[in-house]
Design an enzyme around this catalytic site. Structure first.
Site, PDB file in Angstrom:
ATOM      1  CB  SER A   1      -0.884   0.000   1.255  1.00 49.25           C
ATOM      2  OG  SER A   1      -1.462   1.274   1.476  1.00 49.25           O
TER       3      SER A   1
ATOM      4  CE1 TYR B   1      -2.893  -1.910   6.019  1.00 49.31           C
ATOM      5  CE2 TYR B   1      -2.662   0.374   5.314  1.00 49.31           C
ATOM      6  CZ  TYR B   1      -3.020  -0.945   5.049  1.00 49.31           C
ATOM      7  OH  TYR B   1      -3.482  -1.282   3.792  1.00 49.31           O
TER       8      TYR B   1
END
Length: 319
Positions: A158, A183
């Protein structure tokens, strides 16, 4: 640091779909494993690959929900897998290896994002454990079945990898947990995994890629309150996506991972990070969140993470 991180002019872009990038690609007789291939981008990936002729195995933490989601899609089978449980990873891999089949594509698509502080296994931080360590163990356990001379392993990262590199002194956030930085670390780990796996696998013709699929509203946002998504400008007060936020459709979001897994344009390449259906450039020094950060493609950090991940999981196909 010399790098292959340069656009190749694929002819595709941010709004290409998974079906677009598979035009003219025949996957008949190929077997793909797509973790989380029953929801969001994973489901669109499964649909596109099967439409091109592939047989897709969907390992799922919720197999009943997965079977319902893929009902009517020919060429799909579902099995149970919880990436946060290494015993579950081992059991899935053993079942698959016992089938005697070979694997042409692995897409490490499943993941969790910005969840409250959660511990799995021996107290591991859940995002790092699920998004990285679970996939690390899975690929290494499946390695005997991965087809030499052409298989591809695709690690879905990501743009959030820009948030954080690897916190070598506190991987599992024993102090000061921040859901977004955790994350970000997990997504950086996804890129580093592909970098070193490609280095290890290229002699046998197995190549690895990482990618940013783009921003897409999917069940990945399940841990975020509506108020937080409104504040970030993702949705309006009624829950509708806001056009200025630049979200892709799920079909567009699945395109880059499908392209990385199948495109003949990537023949002879590997260990690179892709976005918008092309190889990404290295991120500019001004901090703009585009391309790939240099720490995420650093071969020394990639090797260090591989060694550490092997120690944590007890699995290393290359030892």
């Amino acid at each position: 640091m010399t790098t292959a991180q340069h656009k190749i002019g694929s002819g595709f872009g941010a709004h290409s779909t998974a079906d677009d990038v598979l035009q003219g690609v025949d996957l008949t007789g190929k077997l793909a494993i797509v973790t989380g291939g029953y929801s969001g981008l994973g489901l669109e990936t499964t649909r596109a690959l099967t439409k091109a002729g592939a047989h897709v195995v969907v390992p799922a933490r919720r197999p009943a929900a997965a079977r319902e989601a893929v009902e009517g899609i020919e060429g799909v089978e579902v099995d149970e897998l919880d990436l946060g449980d290494l015993d579950s990873v081992r059991a899935f891999a053993e079942r698959f290896l016992a089938s005697g089949r070979s694997i042409d594509i692995v897409i490490d698509n499943a993941g969790i994002m910005a969840c409250p502080e959660t511990r799995v296994g021996p107290g591991w931080e859940a995002q790092f454990a699920t998004n990285h360590l679970g996939h690390f163990a899975l690929v290494n356990r499946l390695w005997p079945a991965i087809e030499p001379g052409g298989a591809r392993i695709v690690s879905v990262s990501s743009g959030a990898h820009h948030i954080s590199g690897i916190r070598w002194d506190d991987l599992h956030w024993r102090t000061g947990y921040d859901k977004w930085e955790a994350y970000g670390q997990a997504k950086t780990a996804n890129v580093l995994f592909a970098v070193h796996l490609d280095r290890l696998g290229r002699e046998s013709g197995v190549r690895a890629f990482a990618l940013h699929p783009g921003g897409i509203l999917t069940p990945l946002q399940r841990h975020l309150a509506k108020e937080e998504m409104v504040e970030r400008g993702w949705i309006d007060e009624n829950g509708n996506p806001l056009n200025p936020s630049g979200f892709k459709s799920p079909q567009e979001g699945a395109a880059t991972q499908v392209w990385a897994a199948t495109s003949p344009q990537l023949a002879g390449l590997g260990g690179v990070y892709c976005e918008d259906c092309d190889i990404a450039e290295v991120a500019p020094a001004d901090g703009e969140r585009t391309g790939v950060r240099d720490y995420a493609i650093d071969p020394e950090q990639a090797a260090r993470l591989w060694t550490l991940s092997a120690e944590l999981t007890g699995v290393n196909a290359f030892a």
